[in-house]
Design a protein around this motif. Structure first.
Motif, PDB file in Angstrom:
ATOM      1  N   ASP A 234       0.835  -1.209   0.000  1.00 47.25           N
ATOM      2  CA  ASP A 234       0.000   0.000   0.000  1.00 47.25           C
ATOM      3  C   ASP A 234       0.869   1.258   0.000  1.00 47.25           C
ATOM      4  OD1 ASP A 234      -1.977   1.942   0.363  1.00 47.25           O
ATOM      5  OD2 ASP A 234      -1.869   1.739   2.545  1.00 47.25           O
ATOM      6  N   ASN A 235       0.630   2.118  -0.973  1.00 41.37           N
ATOM      7  CA  ASN A 235       1.307   3.412  -0.982  1.00 41.37           C
ATOM      8  C   ASN A 235       0.339   4.561  -1.225  1.00 41.37           C
ATOM      9  OD1 ASN A 235       0.664   3.061  -3.647  1.00 41.37           O
ATOM     10  ND2 ASN A 235       2.743   3.247  -4.439  1.00 41.37           N
ATOM     11  N   ALA A 236      -0.965   4.271  -1.072  1.00 39.65           N
ATOM     12  CA  ALA A 236      -1.949   5.307  -1.365  1.00 39.65           C
ATOM     13  C   ALA A 236      -3.060   5.438  -0.340  1.00 39.65           C
ATOM     14  CB  ALA A 236      -2.583   5.039  -2.744  1.00 39.65           C
ATOM     15  N   PHE A 237      -3.201   4.487   0.563  1.00 45.18           N
ATOM     16  CA  PHE A 237      -4.364   4.475   1.450  1.00 45.18           C
ATOM     17  C   PHE A 237      -4.005   4.723   2.911  1.00 45.18           C
ATOM     18  CE2 PHE A 237      -5.359   1.734  -2.220  1.00 45.18           C
ATOM     19  CZ  PHE A 237      -6.370   2.502  -2.776  1.00 45.18           C
ATOM     20  N   PHE A 238      -2.744   5.048   3.183  1.00 49.65           N
ATOM     21  CA  PHE A 238      -2.307   5.545   4.499  1.00 49.65           C
ATOM     22  C   PHE A 238      -2.473   4.509   5.608  1.00 49.65           C
ATOM     23  CE2 PHE A 238      -4.185   8.954   1.897  1.00 49.65           C
ATOM     24  CZ  PHE A 238      -3.022   9.631   1.568  1.00 49.65           C
ATOM     25  N   SER A 239      -2.167   3.266   5.281  1.00 48.53           N
ATOM     26  CA  SER A 239      -2.231   2.206   6.286  1.00 48.53           C
ATOM     27  C   SER A 239      -0.964   2.134   7.122  1.00 48.53           C
ATOM     28  CB  SER A 239      -2.480   0.854   5.611  1.00 48.53           C
ATOM     29  OG  SER A 239      -1.405   0.538   4.728  1.00 48.53           O
ATOM     30  N   HIS A 240       0.080   2.804   6.682  1.00 40.97           N
ATOM     31  CA  HIS A 240       1.332   2.857   7.428  1.00 40.97           C
ATOM     32  C   HIS A 240       2.067   4.132   7.037  1.00 40.97           C
ATOM     33  CE1 HIS A 240       3.847   1.835   3.899  1.00 40.97           C
ATOM     34  NE2 HIS A 240       2.816   1.085   3.545  1.00 40.97           N
ATOM     35  N   ALA A 241       2.979   4.559   7.886  1.00 41.65           N
ATOM     36  CA  ALA A 241       3.784   5.732   7.572  1.00 41.65           C
ATOM     37  C   ALA A 241       4.816   5.365   6.512  1.00 41.65           C
ATOM     38  CB  ALA A 241       4.475   6.251   8.827  1.00 41.65           C
ATOM     39  N   ILE A 242       5.260   6.367   5.769  1.00 38.66           N
ATOM     40  CA  ILE A 242       6.293   6.134   4.765  1.00 38.66           C
ATOM     41  C   ILE A 242       7.521   6.976   5.104  1.00 38.66           C
ATOM     42  CG2 ILE A 242       4.638   5.597   2.939  1.00 38.66           C
ATOM     43  CD1 ILE A 242       5.065   8.397   1.831  1.00 38.66           C
ATOM     44  N   LEU A 243       8.661   6.506   4.670  1.00 42.97           N
ATOM     45  CA  LEU A 243       9.885   7.273   4.864  1.00 42.97           C
ATOM     46  C   LEU A 243       9.833   8.514   3.992  1.00 42.97           C
ATOM     47  CD1 LEU A 243      12.532   4.394   4.830  1.00 42.97           C
ATOM     48  CD2 LEU A 243      11.676   5.634   6.817  1.00 42.97           C
ATOM     49  N   ARG A 244      10.106   9.664   4.599  1.00 45.25           N
ATOM     50  CA  ARG A 244      10.031  10.936   3.869  1.00 45.25           C
ATOM     51  C   ARG A 244      11.309  11.725   4.104  1.00 45.25           C
ATOM     52  NH1 ARG A 244       6.384  13.977   6.634  1.00 45.25           N
ATOM     53  NH2 ARG A 244       6.025  12.436   8.265  1.00 45.25           N
ATOM     54  N   ARG A 245      11.970  12.108   3.025  1.00 44.94           N
ATOM     55  CA  ARG A 245      13.126  12.969   3.203  1.00 44.94           C
ATOM     56  C   ARG A 245      12.653  14.396   3.382  1.00 44.94           C
ATOM     57  NH1 ARG A 245      16.185  14.977  -1.400  1.00 44.94           N
ATOM     58  NH2 ARG A 245      15.239  16.861  -0.603  1.00 44.94           N
ATOM     59  N   PRO A 246      13.096  15.067   4.433  1.00 43.57           N
ATOM     60  CA  PRO A 246      12.650  16.451   4.636  1.00 43.57           C
ATOM     61  C   PRO A 246      13.058  17.338   3.458  1.00 43.57           C
ATOM     62  CG  PRO A 246      13.689  15.595   6.623  1.00 43.57           C
ATOM     63  CD  PRO A 246      13.945  14.594   5.543  1.00 43.57           C
ATOM     64  N   ARG A 247      12.310  18.410   3.244  1.00 46.92           N
ATOM     65  CA  ARG A 247      12.653  19.360   2.198  1.00 46.92           C
ATOM     66  C   ARG A 247      14.038  19.936   2.466  1.00 46.92           C
ATOM     67  NH1 ARG A 247       8.811  23.511   1.319  1.00 46.92           N
ATOM     68  NH2 ARG A 247      10.396  25.125   1.490  1.00 46.92           N
ATOM     69  N   ALA A 248      14.647  20.523   1.467  1.00 42.86           N
ATOM     70  CA  ALA A 248      16.057  20.906   1.532  1.00 42.86           C
ATOM     71  C   ALA A 248      16.361  21.850   2.685  1.00 42.86           C
ATOM     72  CB  ALA A 248      16.476  21.537   0.200  1.00 42.86           C
ATOM     73  N   ASP A 249      15.539  22.892   2.862  1.00 48.53           N
ATOM     74  CA  ASP A 249      15.843  23.855   3.917  1.00 48.53           C
ATOM     75  C   ASP A 249      15.673  23.242   5.305  1.00 48.53           C
ATOM     76  OD1 ASP A 249      13.116  23.664   3.586  1.00 48.53           O
ATOM     77  OD2 ASP A 249      12.767  25.802   3.269  1.00 48.53           O
ATOM     78  N   VAL A 250      14.693  22.365   5.470  1.00 53.74           N
ATOM     79  CA  VAL A 250      14.491  21.705   6.759  1.00 53.74           C
ATOM     80  C   VAL A 250      15.645  20.754   7.059  1.00 53.74           C
ATOM     81  CG1 VAL A 250      13.017  20.085   8.020  1.00 53.74           C
ATOM     82  CG2 VAL A 250      11.986  21.957   6.715  1.00 53.74           C
ATOM     83  N   LEU A 251      16.070  19.984   6.071  1.00 56.35           N
ATOM     84  CA  LEU A 251      17.195  19.069   6.286  1.00 56.35           C
ATOM     85  C   LEU A 251      18.458  19.842   6.646  1.00 56.35           C
ATOM     86  CD1 LEU A 251      18.292  16.192   6.233  1.00 56.35           C
ATOM     87  CD2 LEU A 251      18.729  16.477   3.780  1.00 56.35           C
ATOM     88  N   PHE A 252      18.690  20.955   5.971  1.00 56.11           N
ATOM     89  CA  PHE A 252      19.848  21.797   6.274  1.00 56.11           C
ATOM     90  C   PHE A 252      19.815  22.259   7.730  1.00 56.11           C
ATOM     91  CE2 PHE A 252      22.025  25.933   6.343  1.00 56.11           C
ATOM     92  CZ  PHE A 252      23.227  25.622   5.714  1.00 56.11           C
ATOM     93  N   ASP A 253      18.653  22.733   8.155  1.00 56.84           N
ATOM     94  CA  ASP A 253      18.518  23.207   9.538  1.00 56.84           C
ATOM     95  C   ASP A 253      18.706  22.066  10.541  1.00 56.84           C
ATOM     96  OD1 ASP A 253      18.090  25.813   8.742  1.00 56.84           O
ATOM     97  OD2 ASP A 253      15.903  25.659   8.803  1.00 56.84           O
ATOM     98  N   CYS A 254      18.193  20.881  10.211  1.00 57.20           N
ATOM     99  CA  CYS A 254      18.307  19.740  11.126  1.00 57.20           C
ATOM    100  C   CYS A 254      19.760  19.280  11.253  1.00 57.20           C
ATOM    101  CB  CYS A 254      17.437  18.586  10.640  1.00 57.20           C
ATOM    102  SG  CYS A 254      15.656  18.850  10.872  1.00 57.20           S
ATOM    103  N   ILE A 255      20.486  19.261  10.142  1.00 58.72           N
ATOM    104  CA  ILE A 255      21.896  18.849  10.195  1.00 58.72           C
ATOM    105  C   ILE A 255      22.684  19.787  11.106  1.00 58.72           C
ATOM    106  CG2 ILE A 255      24.017  18.722   8.827  1.00 58.72           C
ATOM    107  CD1 ILE A 255      22.340  17.682   6.491  1.00 58.72           C
ATOM    108  N   LEU A 256      22.486  21.075  10.906  1.00 59.67           N
ATOM    109  CA  LEU A 256      23.273  22.036  11.669  1.00 59.67           C
ATOM    110  C   LEU A 256      22.801  22.153  13.115  1.00 59.67           C
ATOM    111  CD1 LEU A 256      23.673  24.592   8.796  1.00 59.67           C
ATOM    112  CD2 LEU A 256      25.345  22.962   9.633  1.00 59.67           C
ATOM    113  N   GLN A 257      21.522  21.870  13.343  1.00 61.06           N
ATOM    114  CA  GLN A 257      21.038  21.819  14.729  1.00 61.06           C
ATOM    115  C   GLN A 257      21.676  20.642  15.459  1.00 61.06           C
ATOM    116  OE1 GLN A 257      16.917  20.826  15.146  1.00 61.06           O
ATOM    117  NE2 GLN A 257      16.901  21.072  17.364  1.00 61.06           N
ATOM    118  N   ALA A 258      21.733  19.487  14.796  1.00 59.34           N
ATOM    119  CA  ALA A 258      22.352  18.321  15.419  1.00 59.34           C
ATOM    120  C   ALA A 258      23.823  18.576  15.715  1.00 59.34           C
ATOM    121  CB  ALA A 258      22.195  17.103  14.517  1.00 59.34           C
TER     122      ALA A 258
END
Length: 775
Positions: free
Chosen positions: A605-629
């Protein structure tokens, strides 16, 4: 000799059916006593022949195919007027038809009058090039389409034999189609069912047009449909099949049930979202995954709501809490922060194309872009209702420096002047999630929008004007209420203002934009509210209920129609278009809080939301998370901000970090399309994190984190490793991970050796998939 044929021609019914008037035949033919005079005999038989010829003509006319109702559907059924054949912009092999038949009058002209006698042979119909090509008697790029024995051949042949007439003005038009059945449930793969397409006409009549439709499936892996409309189940799952006839597309939902026993666990829904998701899953016999762990929930919801990682203090506090509603409390806490508003400002900044330029000629000065971005940020911080926000944008007037909402007409329509057609397309895509671009040159092939719809919608924007203000960076936005409406591309007629899928309002002496804004943001406007709800939903799940989120059309239906309908209704009616309220509903649902792990029933299933999916954060969010860590504050050129999501026109002008933003898919803001923001994983991203300077610079240039940890826990390497894991992954290392890492620890205890070791550990953690994806 007496010969009496009756007092009246008994062909009224035939003449009515064929479009003839009864007055076309003789009112009366009375045969009186006739003598043996030769002239009288001739007169008698001539009159008799006339009567029989007239009756024969009437009977034949009743069977003459209609060009619009019979011939044009043949062209559609066999793909003659499709985009890769004669319906292409320049036609094909010297012959052009209107795409999917949007211009039947033009098609009639091109067949008969463009090159008289070439394509249609009125004297010998079967010798017509049109029929020779279609039956393969002469070379034809499209090959043989049908045989002389087929119904399609007979229709075209008989139409030519009748003189290839134009249809009278009274010819009914297709008003809609319906596909039957609207819902199909298959018990097993391999099962089939025939669909049926009924066309409804403007005169109230109906007609079975199944054999003249073109069909497609939204998911051929689950369900397919043949050229004759036969629906076949291929594997378990859900999908839709569609039929297109004339300018209409309609579909049916199809569910293919899995084989074997299925026991629904009947999970307890947390709110209306779960009820609607679970109803769909139960019907599909898909068991949802269990709730995710507290660690994963905390990391997921923090990234989704504020674009940052949870701090170690937040992590320990949340795990230590025994409150049964601690997840709901955490959601409320995060939603209330300004970071929530800043994240949504960054998202809408991309969709609204907020982009500054050192050349202010088109009104996109850096000052204007900055003012627009931070005005938008203020609206989200204040939690201004989305309907009010967009009404303000649509009606933005005056100086783009003193009244930032007017930048809607300098940022969305970028360039030297406003093109009403382009602006209309962009507004429809951003506010309604509808792509009308196809209808500029032809009726939309996969949706209901026609060229009339396109140009009537464009009329709302023909009066918008831009002119320079007192200073070079200023642009003044105004509207000419007397501006003429848009002209139709085909015949040049003025197209009155009309809402998409709605009525034609009176805009006399009124600003058409205000009329448009009132209609658009009305609580009952499903187009606007469903688009807003779908965009919000996509942010938390990585895909919309309609996907792509800005391509809502009949042939791209929601994966869960009741869910999208209720989300839109709640957003508009119950929450008064409050973004935070709908976000709270979503995050509190069990559907949002499910684990990424799957079971046998939902792993596909990839359309009916029966489980969470792995999501890469958008570029600006990932940048902020890397530098926050890393606890590192990078240099950001041309800005005093400390977070990437606060850069008013994205990171493109930050020369120090622009490569990261571009590599990780930040939107260039060249269009309003949501597709510009990419979360696709690429090799260049992995190479940059491994070898680039984003992580390396933070580790070796004036590092703060690891030197501090060395001072605090030099004699406890396990504690240092745990802190690194918590900062990046919001969890402690497992025993296996801890033992493996400690086994690599250098024997010496010099700060330099230890720092190099911990740098390597953290580098490995930050390059892991677990860190780079939200899960």
């Amino acid at each position: 000799m007496m010969l009496k044929l009756g007092d009246r021609c008994a062909i009224g019914a035939v003449s009515t059916a064929s479009g003839w008037r009864e007055s076309h035949c003789r009112d009366r033919i009375n045969m009186m006593n006739i003598t043996n005079s030769p002239l009288q005999h001739v007169a008698l038989w001539l009159r008799a022949v006339f009567v029989f010829l007239a009756m024969s003509t009437m009977l034949q006319a009743a069977d003459v195919p209609s060009f619009k109702l019979d011939v044009m559907p043949v062209f559609m059924r066999y793909g003659c007027n499709s985009g890769d054949c004669h319906g292409a912009a320049r036609g094909k092999d010297g012959f052009m038809l209107s795409l999917f038949g949007y211009d039947p009058e033009g098609d009639h002209y091109r067949m008969l009058e463009e090159h008289p006698g070439r394509r249609i042979n009125l004297a010998v119909p079967k010798a017509s090039l049109l029929l020779h090509k279609a039956t393969g008697k002469v070379p034809h790029t499209g090959g043989e389409l049908f045989k002389p024995s087929d119904e399609a051949y007979r229709i075209i042949h008989d139409w030519i034999a009748a003189g290839a007439p134009r249809d009278p003005d009274s010819t009914p038009k297709a008003a809609n189609i319906r596909m039957e059945p609207r819902f199909i449930e298959f018990e097993a793969s391999g099962n089939q069912r025939q669909s049926k397409i009924i066309a409804e006409y403007s005169d109230g009549t109906e007609r079975d047009v199944t054999r003249w439709c073109r069909f497609l499936s939204s998911n051929d892996g689950v369900v397919s449909i043949s050229e004759s409309g036969m629906v076949t189940a291929n594997r378990s799952g859900g999908g839709h099949v569609f039929a297109r006839f004339s300018r209409f597309t309609q579909g049916s939902e199809v569910i293919v049930l899995p084989t074997g026993e299925f026991d629904w666990s009947n999970p307890n829904p947390a709110n209306y979202i779960d009820e609607l998701v679970y109803a769909k899953l139960e019907k599909l016999r898909i068991e949802p995954s269990p709730l995710t762990s507290d660690e994963q929930f905390l990391r997921r919801v923090t990234i989704d709501l504020i674009g940052l990682l949870p701090t170690p203090q937040e992590y320990h506090s949340f795990l230590a809490s025994t409150e049964p509603d601690k997840r709901a409390r955490k959601i409320d806490e995060l939603i209330a922060r300004d970071d929530f508003a800043e994240l949504w400002t960054a998202k809408w900044g991309e969709w609204l194309r907020i982009k500054g330029d050192t050349n202010p000629a088109a009104g996109r000065s850096m000052k204007a872009a900055w003012a627009f971005f931070y005005w938008l940020r203020d609206q989200f911080i204040e939690d201004r209702p989305l309907d009010e926000l967009f009404a303000t944008l649509i009606t933005g007037t005056g100086s783009n420096l003193r009244n930032p909402p007017s930048n809607f007409y300098t940022m969305v329509p970028q360039g030297g002047k406003i093109e009403p057609g382009i602006l209309g397309k962009d507004v429809a895509q951003v506010t309604l999630g509808i792509r009308t671009g196809c209808a500029e040159c032809h009726n939309h092939p996969f949706d209901r929008w026609t060229m009339d719809d396109y140009y009537s919608w464009t009329s709302f924007f023909t009066g918008i004007q831009r002119k320079r203000g007192r200073e070079a960076r200023e642009m003044l936005i105004s509207v000419n209420v007397d501006a003429p409406p848009a002209s139709h591309l085909i015949d040049g007629r003025a197209m009155p203002h009309r809402f998409l899928g709605g009525s034609a309002p009176d805009v006399t002496n009124r600003d058409p934009r205000k009329v448009l804004a009132n209609w658009m943001t009305a609580k009952e406007n499903k187009l606007f509210r469903r688009n807003m709800a779908n965009r919000i939903w996509e942010h938390f799940f990585g895909r919309g209920i309609v996907e792509p989120i800005d391509d809502i059309r009949i042939s791209n239906p929601p994966s869960n129609e009741p869910l999208l309908e209720e989300l839109g209704r709640r957003l508009a009616e119950d929450h008064n278009y409050g973004l935070r309220k709908l976000a709270r509903d979503i995050c509190n649902s069990r559907t949002y809080q499910t684990a990424v792990t799957t079971n046998d029933s939902n792993q596909a299933d990839n359309a009916f939301f029966s489980h969470a999916i792995l999501r890469r954060p958008r570029a600006d969010v990932l940048f902020d998370c890397i530098l926050q860590a890393l606890e590192y504050q990078p240099a950001i050129r041309r800005s005093s901000k400390s977070k990437a999501i606060d850069l008013f026109d994205g990171g493109a002008r930050d020369d120090y970090n622009a490569y990261f933003f571009k590599t990780f898919g930040q939107a260039p803001r060249e269009s309003v399309c949501a597709c510009e923001t990419s979360s696709e994983a690429k090799l260049s991203q992995a190479l940059h994190l491994i070898n680039g300077d984003t992580i390396q610079k933070a580790l070796v240039r004036n590092p703060v984190l690891i030197p501090r940890l060395l001072k605090q826990h030099k004699d406890d390497p396990g504690k240092v490793i745990e802190v690194l894991f918590v900062r990046a992954l919001s969890r402690s290392p497992s025993t296996i991970e801890m033992n493996a890492i400690l086994a690599e620890k250098p024997a010496g205890d010099s700060d330099k050796e230890l720092k190099l070791f911990y740098d390597g550990v953290f580098w490995a953690v930050l390059n892991s998939s677990e860190f780079l994806f939200n899960h």
